[in-house]
Design a protein around this motif. Structure first.
Motif, mmCIF file in Angstrom:
data_model
loop_
_atom_site.group_PDB
_atom_site.id
_atom_site.type_symbol
_atom_site.label_atom_id
_atom_site.label_comp_id
_atom_site.label_asym_id
_atom_site.label_seq_id
_atom_site.Cartn_x
_atom_site.Cartn_y
_atom_site.Cartn_z
ATOM 1 N N CYS A 31 -71.766 -27.415 34.735
ATOM 2 C CA CYS A 31 -71.880 -25.989 34.429
ATOM 3 C C CYS A 31 -73.336 -25.548 34.273
ATOM 4 N N MET A 32 -74.059 -26.190 33.355
ATOM 5 C CA MET A 32 -75.478 -25.830 33.104
ATOM 6 C C MET A 32 -76.321 -27.091 33.112
ATOM 7 N N PRO A 33 -76.433 -27.764 34.250
ATOM 8 C CA PRO A 33 -77.128 -29.053 34.257
ATOM 9 C C PRO A 33 -78.543 -28.964 33.677
ATOM 10 N N ALA A 34 -78.880 -29.959 32.828
ATOM 11 C CA ALA A 34 -80.162 -29.930 32.109
ATOM 12 C C ALA A 34 -81.354 -29.886 33.064
ATOM 13 N N GLU A 35 -81.221 -30.479 34.243
ATOM 14 C CA GLU A 35 -82.352 -30.484 35.193
ATOM 15 C C GLU A 35 -82.681 -29.060 35.635
ATOM 16 N N ILE A 36 -81.675 -28.208 35.686
ATOM 17 C CA ILE A 36 -81.897 -26.832 36.153
ATOM 18 C C ILE A 36 -82.156 -25.909 34.962
ATOM 19 N N PHE A 37 -81.335 -26.078 33.915
ATOM 20 C CA PHE A 37 -81.469 -25.214 32.732
ATOM 21 C C PHE A 37 -82.329 -25.937 31.693
ATOM 22 N N GLY A 38 -83.572 -26.223 32.064
ATOM 23 C CA GLY A 38 -84.483 -26.963 31.196
ATOM 24 C C GLY A 38 -85.254 -26.028 30.276
ATOM 25 N N PRO A 39 -86.277 -26.566 29.603
ATOM 26 C CA PRO A 39 -87.053 -25.774 28.635
ATOM 27 C C PRO A 39 -87.709 -24.540 29.267
#
Ligand code: SAM
Length: 337
Positions: A31-39
């Protein structure tokens, strides 16, 4: 007076899902992969989000056009402040029979009672595994599944109806199907399995990662025989079964292998006020702009009616590996799950 509205495929507008927050405290790979939805990811500003007044005014117009049910979602809706206040106002809208919430439940322990007191009827809690490692792989965070289980208990204790939703991804959490089914059966909670969908562009969806309803049904039947339960209403998304000899239900939301576009009565409003007529839409209609232009309620209703009357979406029926990869679909965290 309600003036119901039908789309091009004679589907009435009956449900409204409102995303009230684009942020989430999880980074689920699907849904919101960390690689894309990062800091560095830029989320909506306070000003961009629809205010509670704007949400309520919109909901009133949707109700006048036939919407009976409202579900608050996100992102994670409980990251927004004062959700009970919003629920209480939505409950007073004429024609709205049901207000529900979809949440990962981490923040539910503290809020369940006030949400119930505000008039919330039901929560759908997303939980993909009981095993801590598998749970963390699915949710992309270090939070333990116990946080969700406590949220579920708090909701039940507060008097809220609870259903658990589990997205199943082949090779990642399919080993959790039976433990999750056993857990929910023993607690008397309906568990609904959701086929992994190609929502958005970032989750790298492939058909080979989908665990089909048929496979899930076969696995769950190992616990106890299942008997079908009749649909409650037009537009119900889960096919429902009951464990023979008990009144506990289990459901399957098979939007990939057994599509249900023909009975889809849902509109979605993103946290920044875009109206979407399909979960797999490529673009939305800017309701916020209209609200902020100072138009009348009747103009808003005419606008919504015009959007719905043109609707002919049936993406899941038309889905191919090709459309799944090449269509420019909006992310679930934005459009609201
Ligand atoms: N944060 C809240 C939650 O966890 O329930 C609400 C938003 S979340 C986007 C709503 C639901 O969408 C969750 O049950 C989630 O598992 C589901 N979901 C997200 N991406 C999905 C996908 N690609 N396929 C199937 N279900 C998905």
């Amino acid at each position: 007076m309600r003036q119901e509205v039908n789309d091009q495929l004679s589907r009435p507008l009956q449900d409204l899902r409102i995303s009230i927050m684009d942020r989430c405290n999880f980074r689920c790979s699907y849904c919101m992969p960390a690689e894309i939805f990062g800091p560095d990811h830029v989320f909506m500003s306070e000003e961009e989000l629809l205010s509670f007044d704007e949400i309520i005014r919109s909901a009133e117009q949707f109700a006048a056009l036939g919407v009976k049910k409202i579900r608050l979602t996100g992102g994670e809706p409980l990251l927004r402040k004062d959700v009970p206040e919003l629920v209480a106002s939505l409950r007073t809208i004429e024609g709205i029979e049901d207000v529900a919430l979809t949440t990962n439940a981490v923040l539910l322990t503290k809020q369940a009672k006030s949400l119930y007191d505000a008039g919330l009827e039901r929560v759908n809690v997303s939980l993909d595994a009981l095993d801590p490692e598998v749970f963390q792989t699915m949710s992309g965070r270090k939070t333990k599944p116990d946080a969700v289980l406590h949220g579920i208990d708090a909701a039940t204790d507060a008097g809220l109806g609870v259903k658990v939703n589990m997205v199943v991804k082949k090779g990642v959490n399919d080993g959790e199907v039976i433990p999750m089914a056993r857990y929910c059966k023993q607690k008397g909670i309906t568990l609904r399995f959701i086929e992994f969908m190609d929502v958005g562009q970032t989750n790298g969806w492939e058909f080979s990662q989908v665990v089909s309803k048929k496979e899930l049904y076969e696995q769950v039947s190992q616990i106890a025989l299942l008997e079908p339960v009749e649909r409650d209403y037009f537009g119900e998304v889960a096919s429902r079964y009951r464990y023979v000899g008990s009144d506990v239900e289990v459901g399957f939301i098979s939007s990939v292998t057994e599509t249900f576009c023909g009975s889809c009565t849902r509109a979605r409003l993103s946290a920044d006020g875009k109206l979407f007529t399909c979960l797999f839409s490529e673009s939305g209609f800017d309701l916020r702009a209209l609200l902020r232009e100072g138009v009348t309620d009747s103009q808003i209703r005419d606008w919504i009616r015009a959007v719905w009357e043109k609707r002919e979406d049936r993406y899941s029926e038309l889905r191919t590996e090709e459309t799944a990869k090449n269509r420019n679909k909006i992310e679930m965290s934005y459009i609201g799950g």
